[in-house]
Design a protein around this motif. Structure first.
Motif, mmCIF file in Angstrom:
data_model
loop_
_atom_site.group_PDB
_atom_site.id
_atom_site.type_symbol
_atom_site.label_atom_id
_atom_site.label_comp_id
_atom_site.label_asym_id
_atom_site.label_seq_id
_atom_site.Cartn_x
_atom_site.Cartn_y
_atom_site.Cartn_z
ATOM 1 N N ASN A 1 0.827 -1.214 0.000
ATOM 2 C CA ASN A 1 0.000 0.000 0.000
ATOM 3 C C ASN A 1 0.858 1.259 0.000
ATOM 4 O OD1 ASN A 1 -2.730 -0.904 -0.100
ATOM 5 N ND2 ASN A 1 -2.427 -1.758 1.938
ATOM 6 N N LYS A 2 1.928 1.210 0.773
ATOM 7 C CA LYS A 2 2.801 2.384 0.866
ATOM 8 C C LYS A 2 3.462 2.665 -0.489
ATOM 9 C CE LYS A 2 6.757 2.381 2.950
ATOM 10 N NZ LYS A 2 7.580 1.704 3.940
ATOM 11 N N PHE A 3 4.009 1.617 -1.103
ATOM 12 C CA PHE A 3 4.679 1.814 -2.402
ATOM 13 C C PHE A 3 3.701 2.304 -3.473
ATOM 14 C CE2 PHE A 3 7.512 -1.848 -0.864
ATOM 15 C CZ PHE A 3 8.402 -0.968 -0.266
ATOM 16 N N GLU A 4 2.500 1.760 -3.429
ATOM 17 C CA GLU A 4 1.530 2.087 -4.489
ATOM 18 C C GLU A 4 1.090 3.555 -4.467
ATOM 19 O OE1 GLU A 4 -1.622 -0.761 -4.172
ATOM 20 O OE2 GLU A 4 -0.572 -2.250 -5.382
ATOM 21 N N GLN A 5 1.348 4.235 -3.336
ATOM 22 C CA GLN A 5 1.012 5.663 -3.312
ATOM 23 C C GLN A 5 1.779 6.439 -4.373
ATOM 24 O OE1 GLN A 5 1.747 6.931 0.693
ATOM 25 N NE2 GLN A 5 0.012 5.772 1.509
#
Ligand code: ATP
Ligand code: MG
Length: 400
Positions: free
Chosen positions: A362-366
């Motif tokens: 989720n963090k990377f996909e930001q």
């Protein structure tokens, strides 16, 4: 050839109670479509079976065609005679004489019509005796006969069954709703599709491709696979999704070891949108637990987070060797092993994470323009209607 009919029995459909008729009607429609190339046949639906009058068509060829249709448990070749002992004797002898390979036989008589004067056990003895008297080389084997001649005395006539062919089992395709199958060019996903068709699902397929990194032959492979699946019933549409920009964006901006996870999450998001648009209530993949890094429980958990659609994984507990055996059986194996790359192998990370975490994904996909990439992919979808395609080639055959 002495056989006049094929009688099809249903297996699991028989347990369907009030819904039984719906299942049988669906099956009948599939059978009629599949037998179009035999113009002389006559198909008639009864409560307990489907009767096909051969009118001279080749019994083995018709039976072979029926063997790939789900919902049929057994296929038996039969003749009909009048309800009298002499005719029945003559009929069973003809069957025994025509099945030249048989060295042992058995009679299984059933008197459904209680007004008929001979009970089943007397029929078994009389008919068995008649065959033994006329065919000295044949022997009786009640446990494992080469030929089991079934005799069914009905209200109006008697059916005599000889040759038997195993049916494909399962439920008629189209009786379980629609599933969106993620179809790669690999060995596993076509097998997953086949197993879902066997349980009555209608399949629609999605393939992600990444030109110019993947070429037309890789796409053709998937078209060929979908066509193979179409033989098992239903009408398959194949959605080809352009995935290059998403792949490149993931490769450029995501950490190497999370690329695989994030690519799969993108695929699943797109698959869900296409499923929703086309009336499919589930997505299916060819994943098998622990087979590769993206198929560990941790990976499935993290990948699955992006959809609340059911993701069906019919192969989840199967070994690769068993999956390969099914692929051989359904004739997809040789297509699957053609050497063209599918989109995933080219963008494969060097060391994909085997235990990716939802928080990290989720963090990377930001940092990824997810909606933009999804919309762009959806706008470029090319849908191939395989039924129309094969109808076109049938028409061509007629012309040649
Ligand atoms: P397969 O033999 O089905 O390709 P695989 O063992 O190679 O499976 P992966 O490459 O990890 O495994 O793919 C897992 C599943 O993801 C596939 O079974 C398929 O359902 C889906 N998938 C992978 N690549 C694609 C693609 N290019 N298009 C559509 N679905 C895909
Ligand atoms: Mg693959």
């Amino acid at each position: 050839m002495i056989y006049e009919f094929l009688i099809l029995r249903f297996g699991e459909i028989s347990l369907k109670g009030k819904n039984k008729k719906k299942f049988i009607v669906k099956l009948e429609t599939t059978i009629r479509k599949s037998l179009k190339k035999f113009p002389n046949l006559f198909v008639k639906r009864h409560y307990d079976d489907i009767e096909i009058t051969l009118h001279g068509e080749d019994v083995d060829a018709v039976a072979q065609q029926l063997q790939s249709i789900f919902g049929i448990h057994s296929i038996r070749a039969a003749i009909k005679v009048e309800n009298n002992l002499d005719d029945i004797k003559q009929g069973v002898l003809q069957i025994a004489q025509s099945e030249v390979y048989a060295q042992t036989f058995k009679i299984s008589a059933r008197r459904k019509n209680k007004n008929f004067e001979y009970p089943s056990n007397v029929l078994n003895q009389e008919l068995g005796g008649h065959i033994l008297k006329n065919m000295e080389a044949l022997k009786v084997d009640v446990h494992h006969p080469d030929l089991n001649i079934r005799v069914e005395v009905g209200e109006h006539d008697t059916r005599l069954y000889g040759r038997e062919y195993p049916g494909a089992g399962g439920l008629p395709v189209g009786t379980s709703g629609k599933v969106m199958l993620m179809l790669s060019g690999g060995i596993d996903s076509p097998v997953a599709g086949y197993l879902l068709q066997k349980r009555g699902a209608d399949i629609e397929a999605i393939h992600f491709h990444s030109p110019p990194y993947t070429n037309d032959r890789a796409k053709q492979k998937v078209v060929d696979l979908a066509e193979k699946l179409q033989r098992f019933g239903g009408h398959i549409k194949l959605h080809i999704v352009p995935f290059t920009n998403a792949q490149v964006a993931i490769k450029d901006s995501m950490p190497d070891n999370y690329r695989m996870t994030i690519m799969r999450r993108m695929m699943l998001r797109i698959a869900e949108k296409l499923a929703k648009k086309n009336g499919a209530l589930a997505i299916a993949t060819g994943e098998s637990l622990g087979q590769v890094a993206s198929q560990t429980l941790e990976s499935m958990h993290t990948i699955n987070e992006v959809t609340n659609y059911p993701v069906l994984r019919p192969l989840v507990s199967m070994d690769k060797i068993d999956i390969m055996a099914i692929a051989q059986k359904i004739d997809t194996y040789d297509i699957s092993i053609r050497p063209y790359e599918d989109c995933c192998t080219i963008f494969l990370p060097t060391a994909p994470k085997t235990k990716p975490k939802r928080e990290h994904a989720n963090k990377f996909e930001q940092y990824l323009p997810i909606d933009e990439l999804i919309n762009e992919a959806l706008e470029g979808v090319q849908t191939i209607d395989l039924l129309t395609k094969s109808q076109e080639s049938d028409d061509l055959d007629d012309l040649l």
